[in-house]
Structure formats: C-alpha cells, structure tokens
Design an enzyme around this catalytic site. Structure first.
Site, mmCIF file in Angstrom:
data_model
loop_
_atom_site.group_PDB
_atom_site.id
_atom_site.type_symbol
_atom_site.label_atom_id
_atom_site.label_comp_id
_atom_site.label_asym_id
_atom_site.label_seq_id
_atom_site.Cartn_x
_atom_site.Cartn_y
_atom_site.Cartn_z
ATOM 1 N N SER A 1 -29.143 -25.829 12.749
ATOM 2 C CA SER A 1 -28.970 -24.620 13.373
ATOM 3 C C SER A 1 -27.307 -24.196 13.495
ATOM 4 O O SER A 1 -27.133 -23.329 14.266
ATOM 5 C CB SER A 1 -29.673 -24.619 15.002
ATOM 6 O OG SER A 1 -28.860 -25.712 15.486
ATOM 7 N N LYS B 1 -30.457 -23.165 24.657
ATOM 8 C CA LYS B 1 -29.344 -22.820 24.377
ATOM 9 C C LYS B 1 -28.683 -21.491 25.204
ATOM 10 O O LYS B 1 -27.388 -21.480 25.338
ATOM 11 C CB LYS B 1 -29.479 -22.441 22.783
ATOM 12 C CG LYS B 1 -29.546 -23.665 22.268
ATOM 13 C CD LYS B 1 -29.765 -23.187 20.636
ATOM 14 C CE LYS B 1 -30.033 -24.430 19.823
ATOM 15 N NZ LYS B 1 -30.485 -24.049 18.279
#
Length: 961
Positions: A857, A900
């Site tokens: 990611s 996140k």
C-alpha cells in the site's frame, strides 16, 4: 559324644593334630563318622586362644570341649599347648588317655550359658566399618562385607583360629561403602568383636559378630599378602621325613607373618588392619546417683518392653547371658543405648564415654526419647486400629443391611438399580430409535457382566454418557428484537456489524417459526470484545453458553473424542458441551480458531470441517459415542485475530464478520460507561473517593493506549484506581482526583509523545498511512541523493540506482522497485529534460528501522517521494496517501481504511488520497471520523500528482494557455 553334632563341630574347629589328639583320646579313640571330612590336610598348628572360643553358635559344643580340656589337664594327659611329648603321650595309648580322664573324675558341669574365653589383649585387628549403629559390648550384630581384600583377610583370620575384628562406626551415614581409605572417615573408638558365624553369599560375606569390649585405634597396619595355597600343598608333598627337633625348628622359623608394623607413615590405599588398645573406663563408686540412674534405666526399659514387645527378645538375651545386667552399671548403660534407635552420633557418644555416671545419663536420655516415641507409635497404632475396626464394622453392617433389604424386597440388585437409573433418564427425552436400540443392547450386555470386571465399568460409563445427552431438549429462545437489542447495547458499545447480524438472525427465526444453527466467525485485533460479545449474544438469545479454545490444540480426540477401546476414553468437547448445557441448541464459542495446531495425532482443523458444516453436523459422529448426534440447532461462533492462518476450506464454511478496532471517541465512551465503573467496584471505591475526568481518560487513550482494543486501557484505569485506593488507605488523602497534570504520578511517563515526525515535509519526504496490530499509524517515506549524479556522458555509467532500507519486507521492496520504474517513466513524460532519476543514485528509507514493515500500500507514497526529490519541490502540507500502484500507474485498492483514516486525523492531516475502489469502505465510517477531512479518490497516479504538486499543475495549465 563321639557321634554327636557337638563333637563333629569340635573336630572341625580343631584344625591341627595337636588340637585333635586330646579330643580323639577323650572320644575313645574313635573319629566321628560325620567328622571324617575334617581330617587334616597339612594344616599348621595354631597358637591362638582355646578352640572352644570359636564356637559361639554352639555354646553346648564349646562347653563340652572345654570340659574335655580341663579333665585332660587334671589327669596329666596330652595338653593342648601343642607340645610334642604331650601330644605323643595322648595319642599312643588311647586307653590311658581315657583312664587319665576318668581317674581325675568327671569335668565340671557345662551349660549353654558358659562364658567363652576371649584373649584380654589382641592388638592387631581387621577393620570393619559399619554405618548407622555401632556394636555395643555383649550385643550381637549381623555385618556384611563386600570388599574382596577384607573378605579374604577375614577368612584367613578365621582359618588361623583368630576370629576377631574391630568394628568401627563411619562418620558419614550416607557412605554405604565398606572400603576405608583414611582413618579420618571413621570414629577411632569401636568394639572388639568375635566372629561367630560366616556365610558366603558370593559377592559378599555375611557374618554374625558379638561385641566384647571397647577398643581405640592407635594406627594403621599394612597387610602382607598370603602365599597361594596351591604352592603350600606342593611343598608339603615334596617334604622328606624329618625328626622332631627339625620339625619344631622349621615350624618356628616358617610361621607366616601377616602384619607388618612399620614406624613410617601409614600406607596409602585401603585400611584393612589397625593396631588397637583396650579402652578402660574410669574408676567409679556406686553412689546414690549411680543407683538412681540404674534404677531409672531399668524402669524405662521395662516401660519400653511393656509398650513394644519387639524389645523383649533382646532384653531376655542380655538377662540370660550369665550376668545380672541390672546390677552392673557398665553393661546396663550399653544395653540401654543399644535398645534405642537414636542417631548414630548419639550412640557413638555413649560408646566413647568412659565416665560411667555420664554414660548412664546419656543412655537414660536416649531411652527416654525412645519411650516417648514408643508411646506415640502405640497411640497412632491404636487410632489406626480403631479406624480399621470402625470401617470393618460399618462394612459388615452395610452388607447385612443390603441382604435384609433384598430379602424384604426393599432394594434391588446393583445391576437392576443401574438399569433403572438409565431408563429413568430417558423417560422425559425424545430419543431417536437408532440410539434407543444401542441403549437396549448395552443394557443387555451390562446384565451379563460381572460387577468387578473392567468391561462392566466401561459399559456403565458409556451408558452414562449416552443417557446424559439432551435428546430432543431445547431451551426457549428469545425472538424479541427490542429485548435482544437492549441486551446487546447494554453490554457492548459499537460493534454495529455484529449486532446487526444477530438481530437479522433473530428476525429470520421469528419469520420461520423455528431457529437453525449458524456458523459465524468474528475476526479483528485483540481486545475489541470478540469473546465477550459472544456471551452477550447467548444472553440476548436466551441460550446456554459454552466456550472452549482450540489455540495450540494438536489432538483430534479433543474435538471428536477417543475410541472406547482406550483406557480412560471420553467424548470430545462438543458432546461434553451438550451434557453440561443440557440443551440441543446452545451457543458454542470456539475461541482462537486461527491459532489451531497440527501434530502427529491429526489435524484438528480438518476435524472442525464436519463440525462447522451445516450440511453435515446434523449427523455428527463422535468417536466415543459412535452414534449420530444432531448439532444443526447449535449456534457456533468462532473468534480469530487474523484470517490468513485459517485453512481455506474451514474459512469457506464460516460467515466472516470483521470486528474492527475502536477510535479514540469510542474508547472514551467505553471507558466512561464500562471500564471505570467496573474498576471502581473492583478496587472498592466510589465516585466520592476517586474521580477520573474525561480529560484524563482522553490523555490515557492518546499517550498510553493507542492499540485497537481496550484491554490495555482497562489495565491503565485499574492501575490508576489501585494507586488511589492505596493513598486513601495509607492516610495520604481522603479524596483522590486524577487530573492531566498529575496523571504521570499514577501511570508513569507517556508511551506515545510525538504524533508526526515532520511538521513541515521537505522535498523528497511524503506521509503515508499504514495499518498495524495496534490500529493505524502514519508512515513517512524519505528519499535522498546518495551520491552526486554523473553529468558527463562520456565518463562512467549514466544509469542511476535505488537503495532501500528500513527493514522492509519482500512485498514492500518489490513495490519500491515498481514505484522507481514508474517514477522514471512518468518524469520522462512530464519533463523530458529532467534526467535526475535516470542518472542519480538514490537512497529510500522508511523510518523506525527496528519495526518490520511489509505490504504493497505504500506504492503511491514512494512514487510521490521520488518525484518530489527529482523536482526538488515539497508536496502539499498536511497531505497523506495510501494505495498500491501498478507498473502503468493504475492505483489499486488496499485494506485498513478505517484505521488509516483514524491515524491521519489523529496526526492533524486535512487531506487524504485513497484508491477509488475504497470509496465504499470510507463511506461506511462514522461521521465523527470523516468530519473535517478532504478526501480524494483516484484511479491513476496522474490524479495524485496534480493533488500533491498543485504548482506543477498550475504551471502546466499556464503553458497550455
């Protein structure tokens, strides 16, 4: 006497003709028939003590021989001294020997108690070391010797008519060896003993010895080895006939020397012989004190004999030994000490004591201890005997009662009672026909078995389990949605996905009119309430609750049971669950299903396939019961932290529900509603004694407890309240208020202090977002020029390089190489004149190198950092991004959007970039999480470049105009 046993023993004891001639004369010149095996074989004369001293095991024979000795001396016959003339006189005319004996009259009357003649001085003795108990004078002891050298020496001494030794006690009771290497290993005061009997047991020699007097070791002696017997025999055969005088001289000169006494130091090695001297006791007067001690010893001995009959034989032996022991303080003290079981050093003190009054006092002390011990043993014996009698009497009465009841018809046989008990259990149950057939068959077999056979117990246990299953029995479920929702909200905050799924299950069951089992799996980080929510679900559904963990389980039998052929076999956990809950529709929680093990006993995860398959568990077959059991109505809930370690077939059978971590606001609400009240009750406090404000809890969450769950937060709250309770109890304060200013006094220094590494990001540095086990966090990517780029095309290699550090995993390293390649291609399209990435050697680093990092990611973040370094321009401030980039620049979706996003907001980020395919995950978040965030969903990296470098976009637009 000639044909008697005593004469045979006397004949064998006389090992030379010098000693046998008077015996032959006294016996009428006839050698006993049974004694012909004792004919002389070249034995030498013995100058030791009189022969009858050898035969303590036959006092009658010794007394008879002594009578012959004295009668022969009075009649003037041949003496035992070994003189040649006397020997001949006694042998030439047997009649004269007899007449001489008769002329002197009959010898004295000899009894079995006639005392044996023992030499008063015998300085050189073999050394025998014993443990635990010393040998006291006038007492007999069995001694075993294993030392081969000592065994040979003792045999030689007995062969030479010197059956004497010194017995000394070892200082160390744990030393079982009979080898003495140093005189310091033993006490120097011991006992002069006579060997009465020897028994050869192969590897050891067993002897019966009798103590006579105390001796003290002067020094060690060296033993000279004896010549082999075979050589002596050969020499005797080759000897010519010689006269009397030559024989006497030869006998005097060639007599063997066994002991060598040297003035030098003691030789090294084993101690076999010692030089001793007699120990004489001090002179004493029979004072009133001595009389009192003697009388008390006699009284104590009588008391001990009355309590413990085992001592009677030893005391009677001493009483019949020819002396009145009670009138002799010396012997009485020895007897008193020898009768006790005192410690070895205490007995040795009595043996070494030469002062008779002191010896009497020590012996009396030991006897008193023995008397108290005997009383205790007698009391314990009486108590045990009384208990045994009561138990026996109770058993007899019970057996009689059984027989009486059986005769009156009031009680049935054991087997009939067992069968009736099992059938009584099944009356209220709906037992399937195939199960009932098995029960009837086992009951018939039970009636044919003996009550005491092992098969009887196996069959009875099997029937006990089979009839304990709740066949057809269900608990009344709660299908009221409002009540179920109230229960779930009461116990847990948040967890909306789990609550919605349970309410859906209730709604379906209400519409169908019946409930079916389901298999759910809650997965998420530790401490978020996966296990506790299962108990709340059971309470909301009004179902019985059963939990078992499969973490680390390696045995299939834990789930499916053991075969009945094994000893101690029992069913698996599922059958145990049904027996315990007594319903067919419990809620079963299988905890830690992602940590299940695998061993040589099988794979438990494969055994769970049948259990958790809705199509198969209606006929679940346990190895022990061996009959199908319906589990289709059981609600199975599994918990796991991660799904990657769960086998794919098992994961396919479960409905996976993600239980994500809590954000700060949720943690605060949980702490105020649940954790603080529970901790107050646990510590015995209330709001009037301790106060925790919301600011304190927020600071705890922010600086001490950033993990996804609330388990650590609970520990910190309990820690604060425990310290508050200590201050109140110790008197430091009557009321404790915890504030943000004094919080460190309760929980120590903050664990997390810095929210972000860069307040202002320079060129080459970009903030990314990462998912961790503790939730989400910000992750900075740093790039820097490793060495100046080569601007001269004629020298060196123009191709640049990329070095990656920061303990990155293989997936993240591949993502960095893909990002580097795409960044070079993208820069060539954007600014063909910029050759920075082509010719430069760049170093890429992800800070916090001690923390392992992996995952794809960070691709977008790495590309942006490389372009920022190449353009020498910083990215937009307060910008964070996440997303995987392909080699052509397409942005791919990632996971952990909630964590996140929470991490970005906690770090003060105002703008985040997410993949377009993660739009659904973002909009599922609560409004208080997304509030104040500028979110961009992108499909290609060109969109990220325009967001990160707005100046570049403005310049490009200006050029186009």
């Amino acid at each position: 006497m000639a044909g008697g046993t005593g004469c045979v023993r006397l004949w064998g004891a006389a090992r030379c003709w010098t000693l046998r001639r008077p015996l032959l004369a006294a016996a009428g010149g006839r050698v006993p028939t049974a004694a012909r095996a004792w004919l002389p074989r070249g034995r030498r004369a013995c100058d030791a003590s009189p022969p009858w001293a050898l035969w303590g095991q036959s006092p009658a024979a010794a007394g008879h021989w002594r009578g012959l000795w004295e009668a022969n001396n009075r009649s003037g016959g041949g003496a035992f001294s070994g003189g040649e003339d006397a020997s001949e006189g006694g042998a030439e005319d047997g009649a004269s020997g007899v007449g001489g004996s008769a002329g002197g009259g009959e010898g004295p009357v000899i009894t079995a108690l006639t005392p044996m003649m023992i030499p008063d001085v015998f300085p050189h003795l073999p050394l025998i070391a014993v443990t635990r108990n010393p040998v006291f004078p006038r007492f007999i002891k069995i001694v075993e010797v294993k030392n081969k050298k000592l065994v040979e020496l003792l045999r030689r001494k007995v062969h030479l008519a010197q059956p004497y030794a010194g017995v000394f006690l070892k200082k160390d009771d744990n030393n079982e060896s009979d080898v003495v290497e140093n005189l310091d290993e033993i006490y120097h005061t011991g006992t002069f003993v006579q060997i009465h009997e020897m028994q050869d047991l192969g590897d050891k020699l067993r002897m019966i010895v009798m103590g006579h007097r105390r001796v003290h070791i002067n020094r060690q002696l060296e033993v000279e080895p004896e010549e082999p017997e075979g050589e002596n025999k050969q020499k005797l055969r080759k000897k010519p006939k010689r006269g009397k005088k030559e024989a006497e001289e030869d006998g005097a000169t060639k007599r063997p020397l066994e002991v060598v006494v040297g003035p030098g130091p003691s030789p090294a090695g084993e101690v076999l012989m010692v030089e001793v001297e007699n120990v004489a006791h001090e002179d004493f007067q029979v004072t009133e004190e001595v009389k009192a001690l003697t009388a008390e010893i006699v009284k104590t001995i009588r008391d001990i004999i009355a309590l413990n009959p085992l001592y009677r034989e030893s005391v009677l032996q001493m009483m019949q030994a020819g002396h009145r022991v009670v009138d002799n303080p010396i012997y009485l003290s020895d007897m008193g000490a020898a009768l006790t079981g005192a410690e070895s050093h205490e007995l040795q003190e009595v043996l070494e004591e030469t002062n008779i009054p002191k010896r009497l006092y020590k012996a009396l002390s030991l006897l008193k201890k023995e008397f108290e011990l005997s009383k205790l043993q007698q009391r314990l014996g009486r108590e045990v005997e009384e208990k045994i009698k009561q138990t026996h009497r109770k058993y007899l009465l019970q057996e009689q009662l059984k027989i009486i009841k059986k005769e009156l018809g009031l009680e049935k046989d054991d087997k009939d009672a067992i069968e009736e008990k099992f059938r009584e259990r099944l009356k209220e149950l709906v037992v399937p026909k195939h199960v009932m057939d098995v029960v009837d068959e086992e009951l018939s077999k039970l009636g044919l078995l003996d009550n005491h056979s092992s098969e009887f117990n196996v069959t009875r246990n099997y029937l006990d389990w089979l009839t304990s299953i709740p066949w057809g029995k269900h608990s009344d479920e709660n299908l009221d949605l409002a009540r179920a929702q109230a229960v779930l909200e009461e116990d847990h905050y948040g967890m909306e996905d789990v609550k919605k799924r349970i309410l859906e299950f209730i709604a379906v069951s209400q519409l169908r009119g019946s409930t079916q089992g389901k298999i759910l799996c809650f997965y998420g980080p530790p401490g978020v309430g996966k296990t506790s929510i299962a108990r709340s679900i059971a309470r909301a559904l009004n179902r019985e609750y059963f939990r078992f963990s499969v973490g680390g389980m390696t045995d299939v039998a834990e789930i499916k049971g053991h075969r009945r052929t094994y000893v101690g076999a029992m069913p698996g956990k599922i059958i145990q669950c049904l027996k315990k809950t007594k319903t067919e529709n419990p809620l079963v929680l299988i905890d830690e299903v992602d940590k299940i093990g695998r061993g040589y006993q099988g794979d438990p995860s494969s055994a769970l396939l049948e259990l958790l398959d809705p199509e198969q568990n209606a006929n679940f077959l346990d190895h022990y019961l061996d009959v199908p059991v319906d589990l289709s109505k059981v609600l199975f809930i599994c918990t796991a932290n991660i799904t990657e370690t769960i086998p794919e077939p098992l994961r396919d059978r479960m409905e996976m529900i993600n239980v994500s971590g809590y954000v700060a606001q949720e943690k605060l609400a949980i702490a105020e509603r649940y954790l603080v009240p529970q901790a107050r009750a646990l510590c015995g406090l209330d709001e009037s004694k301790a106060k925790l404000s919301s600011d304190v809890l927020t600071l705890l969450i922010k600086q001490y407890c950033r993990e996804s769950g609330v388990r650590n937060l609970q520990k910190q709250v309990e820690k604060v309240l425990r310290k508050s309770a200590y201050k109140i109890v110790s008197g430091e304060a009557e009321f404790v208020e915890v504030t943000p200013e004094n919080l460190q006094d309760f929980v120590g220094k903050p664990v997390f202090t810095v929210e972000r590494m860069y307040d202002v990001t320079p060129p080459g540095v970009v903030m990314g977002l990462a998912w961790t086990a503790m939730g989400g966090s910000t992750l900075f990517v740093e790039t820097s020029l490793r060495r100046p780029r080569d601007r001269d095309s004629d020298k060196g290699d123009k191709d640049g390089s990329l070095e990656v550090t920061g303990q990155l995993g293989e997936v993240m390293k591949e993502s960095a190489r893909i990002a580097y390649t795409f960044a070079r291609a993208f820069l060539m399209q954007h600014d063909s004149a910029n050759k920075f990435l082509v010719t430069s050697h760049i170093h890429l680093h992800v800070p916090e190198g001690a923390t392992p990092k992996d995952g794809p990611s960070a691709g977008c973040t790495i590309v942006t950092a490389l372009l920022s370094l190449a353009l020498d321009r910083p990215v937009r401030q307060n910008l964070a991004m996440t997303g995987e980039v392909s080699l052509t620049g397409k942005v791919l979706p990632v996971g952990g959007i909630k964590e996140k996003t929470i991490a970005a907001k906690r770090a003060g980020v105002t703008c985040i970039v997410l993949p377009a395919e993660n739009k659904k995950d973002f909009y599922d978040l609560a409004a208080f999480i997304t509030e104040g965030l500028e979110v961009h969903f992108v499909e290609h990296y060109r969109e990220i470049f325009d967001i990160a470098f707005p100046e570049e976009r403005a310049e490009a637009l200006a050029v186009e105009r």
